[in-house]
Motif scaffolding. Structure first.
Motif, PDB file in Angstrom:
ATOM      1  N   ALA A 277     -48.605 -31.070 -57.854  1.00  0.00           N
ATOM      2  CA  ALA A 277     -48.050 -29.814 -57.052  1.00  0.00           C
ATOM      3  C   ALA A 277     -49.039 -29.310 -56.145  1.00  0.00           C
ATOM      4  CB  ALA A 277     -47.641 -28.957 -57.833  1.00  0.00           C
ATOM      5  N   SER A 278     -48.361 -29.334 -54.776  1.00  0.00           N
ATOM      6  CA  SER A 278     -48.919 -28.578 -53.796  1.00  0.00           C
ATOM      7  C   SER A 278     -48.178 -27.634 -53.063  1.00  0.00           C
ATOM      8  CB  SER A 278     -49.453 -29.900 -52.605  1.00  0.00           C
ATOM      9  OG  SER A 278     -48.190 -30.194 -52.172  1.00  0.00           O
ATOM     10  N   GLY A 279     -48.667 -26.798 -52.394  1.00  0.00           N
ATOM     11  CA  GLY A 279     -48.238 -25.661 -51.766  1.00  0.00           C
ATOM     12  C   GLY A 279     -48.244 -24.135 -52.725  1.00  0.00           C
ATOM     13  N   ARG A 280     -48.153 -24.568 -53.983  1.00  0.00           N
ATOM     14  CA  ARG A 280     -48.113 -23.209 -54.803  1.00  0.00           C
ATOM     15  C   ARG A 280     -48.616 -23.960 -56.205  1.00  0.00           C
ATOM     16  NH1 ARG A 280     -43.661 -19.562 -56.722  1.00  0.00           N
ATOM     17  NH2 ARG A 280     -45.021 -19.704 -58.305  1.00  0.00           N
ATOM     18  N   THR A 281     -48.997 -23.244 -57.344  1.00  0.00           N
ATOM     19  CA  THR A 281     -49.263 -23.803 -58.780  1.00  0.00           C
ATOM     20  C   THR A 281     -47.867 -23.785 -59.446  1.00  0.00           C
ATOM     21  OG1 THR A 281     -49.566 -21.673 -59.705  1.00  0.00           O
ATOM     22  CG2 THR A 281     -51.530 -22.625 -58.572  1.00  0.00           C
ATOM     23  N   PHE A 282     -47.967 -24.203 -60.684  1.00  0.00           N
ATOM     24  CA  PHE A 282     -46.818 -24.629 -61.424  1.00  0.00           C
ATOM     25  C   PHE A 282     -46.722 -23.218 -62.522  1.00  0.00           C
ATOM     26  CE2 PHE A 282     -45.044 -28.305 -60.600  1.00  0.00           C
ATOM     27  CZ  PHE A 282     -45.948 -29.633 -60.566  1.00  0.00           C
ATOM     28  N   SER A 283     -47.677 -22.226 -62.162  1.00  0.00           N
ATOM     29  CA  SER A 283     -47.621 -20.977 -62.697  1.00  0.00           C
ATOM     30  C   SER A 283     -46.213 -20.243 -62.712  1.00  0.00           C
ATOM     31  CB  SER A 283     -48.382 -19.985 -62.430  1.00  0.00           C
ATOM     32  OG  SER A 283     -48.581 -18.726 -63.273  1.00  0.00           O
ATOM     33  N   GLY A 284     -45.570 -19.966 -63.968  1.00  0.00           N
ATOM     34  CA  GLY A 284     -44.307 -19.421 -64.109  1.00  0.00           C
ATOM     35  C   GLY A 284     -43.271 -20.469 -63.981  1.00  0.00           C
ATOM     36  N   HIS A 285     -43.466 -21.675 -63.728  1.00  0.00           N
ATOM     37  CA  HIS A 285     -42.284 -23.014 -63.771  1.00  0.00           C
ATOM     38  C   HIS A 285     -42.114 -23.492 -65.076  1.00  0.00           C
ATOM     39  CE1 HIS A 285     -43.215 -22.169 -59.537  1.00  0.00           C
ATOM     40  NE2 HIS A 285     -42.051 -22.880 -59.030  1.00  0.00           N
ATOM     41  N   ARG A 286     -41.105 -24.098 -65.025  1.00  0.00           N
ATOM     42  CA  ARG A 286     -40.617 -25.297 -65.916  1.00  0.00           C
ATOM     43  C   ARG A 286     -40.868 -26.567 -65.068  1.00  0.00           C
ATOM     44  NH1 ARG A 286     -38.860 -24.277 -71.057  1.00  0.00           N
ATOM     45  NH2 ARG A 286     -37.848 -22.421 -71.510  1.00  0.00           N
ATOM     46  N   VAL A 287     -41.484 -27.532 -65.659  1.00  0.00           N
ATOM     47  CA  VAL A 287     -41.634 -28.755 -64.881  1.00  0.00           C
ATOM     48  C   VAL A 287     -40.903 -29.695 -65.768  1.00  0.00           C
ATOM     49  CG1 VAL A 287     -43.228 -30.380 -63.673  1.00  0.00           C
ATOM     50  CG2 VAL A 287     -43.681 -27.974 -63.899  1.00  0.00           C
ATOM     51  N   GLY A 288     -40.208 -30.573 -65.173  1.00  0.00           N
ATOM     52  CA  GLY A 288     -39.611 -31.696 -65.903  1.00  0.00           C
ATOM     53  C   GLY A 288     -39.555 -32.971 -65.406  1.00  0.00           C
ATOM     54  N   TRP A 289     -39.546 -34.205 -66.348  1.00  0.00           N
ATOM     55  CA  TRP A 289     -39.409 -35.523 -65.899  1.00  0.00           C
ATOM     56  C   TRP A 289     -38.016 -36.145 -66.086  1.00  0.00           C
ATOM     57  CZ3 TRP A 289     -43.072 -38.225 -63.095  1.00  0.00           C
ATOM     58  CH2 TRP A 289     -44.385 -37.811 -63.285  1.00  0.00           C
ATOM     59  N   PHE A 290     -37.584 -36.867 -65.133  1.00  0.00           N
ATOM     60  CA  PHE A 290     -36.201 -37.471 -65.095  1.00  0.00           C
ATOM     61  C   PHE A 290     -36.165 -38.706 -64.637  1.00  0.00           C
ATOM     62  CE2 PHE A 290     -33.354 -33.791 -65.740  1.00  0.00           C
ATOM     63  CZ  PHE A 290     -33.930 -32.880 -65.321  1.00  0.00           C
TER      64      PHE A 290
ATOM     65  N   ASP B  61     -36.139 -48.983 -69.965  1.00  0.00           N
ATOM     66  CA  ASP B  61     -37.138 -47.887 -69.430  1.00  0.00           C
ATOM     67  C   ASP B  61     -37.203 -48.167 -67.912  1.00  0.00           C
ATOM     68  OD1 ASP B  61     -39.105 -48.019 -72.425  1.00  0.00           O
ATOM     69  OD2 ASP B  61     -37.556 -46.431 -71.710  1.00  0.00           O
ATOM     70  N   THR B  62     -37.080 -49.219 -67.481  1.00  0.00           N
ATOM     71  CA  THR B  62     -37.008 -49.440 -65.920  1.00  0.00           C
ATOM     72  C   THR B  62     -35.953 -48.416 -65.308  1.00  0.00           C
ATOM     73  OG1 THR B  62     -37.380 -51.770 -66.200  1.00  0.00           O
ATOM     74  CG2 THR B  62     -36.515 -51.181 -64.425  1.00  0.00           C
ATOM     75  N   ALA B  63     -36.669 -47.901 -64.099  1.00  0.00           N
ATOM     76  CA  ALA B  63     -35.868 -46.652 -63.505  1.00  0.00           C
ATOM     77  C   ALA B  63     -37.042 -46.097 -62.434  1.00  0.00           C
ATOM     78  CB  ALA B  63     -35.449 -45.665 -64.443  1.00  0.00           C
ATOM     79  N   LEU B  64     -36.331 -45.216 -61.643  1.00  0.00           N
ATOM     80  CA  LEU B  64     -37.105 -44.398 -60.655  1.00  0.00           C
ATOM     81  C   LEU B  64     -37.325 -43.306 -61.506  1.00  0.00           C
ATOM     82  CD1 LEU B  64     -38.265 -44.380 -57.978  1.00  0.00           C
ATOM     83  CD2 LEU B  64     -36.177 -43.471 -57.038  1.00  0.00           C
ATOM     84  N   TYR B  65     -38.571 -42.955 -61.577  1.00  0.00           N
ATOM     85  CA  TYR B  65     -38.940 -41.562 -62.219  1.00  0.00           C
ATOM     86  C   TYR B  65     -39.269 -40.462 -61.342  1.00  0.00           C
ATOM     87  CZ  TYR B  65     -39.119 -43.998 -66.683  1.00  0.00           C
ATOM     88  OH  TYR B  65     -38.682 -44.808 -67.841  1.00  0.00           O
ATOM     89  N   TYR B  66     -38.638 -39.299 -61.581  1.00  0.00           N
ATOM     90  CA  TYR B  66     -39.091 -38.292 -60.718  1.00  0.00           C
ATOM     91  C   TYR B  66     -39.507 -37.135 -61.671  1.00  0.00           C
ATOM     92  CZ  TYR B  66     -35.147 -40.313 -57.817  1.00  0.00           C
ATOM     93  OH  TYR B  66     -34.581 -41.071 -56.952  1.00  0.00           O
ATOM     94  N   CYS B  67     -40.308 -36.189 -60.931  1.00  0.00           N
ATOM     95  CA  CYS B  67     -40.626 -34.856 -61.529  1.00  0.00           C
ATOM     96  C   CYS B  67     -40.006 -33.800 -60.609  1.00  0.00           C
ATOM     97  CB  CYS B  67     -42.320 -34.602 -61.596  1.00  0.00           C
ATOM     98  SG  CYS B  67     -43.123 -34.687 -59.849  1.00  0.00           S
ATOM     99  N   ALA B  68     -39.673 -32.588 -61.390  1.00  0.00           N
ATOM    100  CA  ALA B  68     -38.932 -31.491 -60.666  1.00  0.00           C
ATOM    101  C   ALA B  68     -39.403 -30.161 -61.235  1.00  0.00           C
ATOM    102  CB  ALA B  68     -37.384 -31.798 -60.993  1.00  0.00           C
ATOM    103  N   THR B  69     -39.183 -29.112 -60.603  1.00  0.00           N
ATOM    104  CA  THR B  69     -39.719 -28.066 -61.172  1.00  0.00           C
ATOM    105  C   THR B  69     -38.804 -26.785 -60.675  1.00  0.00           C
ATOM    106  OG1 THR B  69     -41.582 -26.399 -61.307  1.00  0.00           O
ATOM    107  CG2 THR B  69     -41.087 -27.417 -59.159  1.00  0.00           C
ATOM    108  N   GLY B  70     -38.625 -25.733 -61.278  1.00  0.00           N
ATOM    109  CA  GLY B  70     -38.186 -24.704 -61.002  1.00  0.00           C
ATOM    110  C   GLY B  70     -38.709 -23.446 -61.874  1.00  0.00           C
TER     111      GLY B  70
END
Length: 125
Positions: A23-36, A89-98
């Protein structure tokens, strides 16, 4: 917050990969972070994630035992360790946060506010 996913590649079945989400711009503090992940012609699928502040991790039931989630708190980076990879398992893997994701909604893509660009994982048989 900007997310950068990396670490994808072409591997053979049975091998391992570790993906990173920084992550850049801010930290993950207070977030949930997921992989899809999303394979061609299929819906986006939840892989796993973390409640960043407490460090609680979770993985989709179908992937437990092969995939694990970890983090480097100081580096503000989330990892996805994938072992015993299979062609499916072949796929495009994304991370996401909120920040407003309740536990019952962690597997729902629309719960997340920010997404990385994705990193391709291809597993050959």
């Amino acid at each position: 917050v900007q997310l950068q996913a990396s670490g994808g590649g072409l591997v053979q079945a049975g091998e391992s990969l570790r993906l990173s989400c920084a992550a850049s711009g801010r930290t993950f503090s207070g977030h949930r972070v997921g992989w899809f992940r999303q394979a061609p012609g299929k819906e986006r699928e939840f892989v796993g994630g973390i409640r960043w502040s407490g460090g609680n991790t979770y993985v989709a039931d179908s992937l437990k035992g092969r995939f694990t989630i970890s983090r480097d708190f100081n580096a503000n980076t989330l990892y996805l360790q994938m072992n015993s990879l299979k062609p499916e398992d072949t796929a495009l893997y994304y991370c996401a946060t909120g920040t407003r994701i309740i536990s019952s909604q962690v597997a729902v893509p629309s719960s997340y506010d920010y997404w990385g660009q994705g990193t391709q994982v291809t597993v050959s048989s």
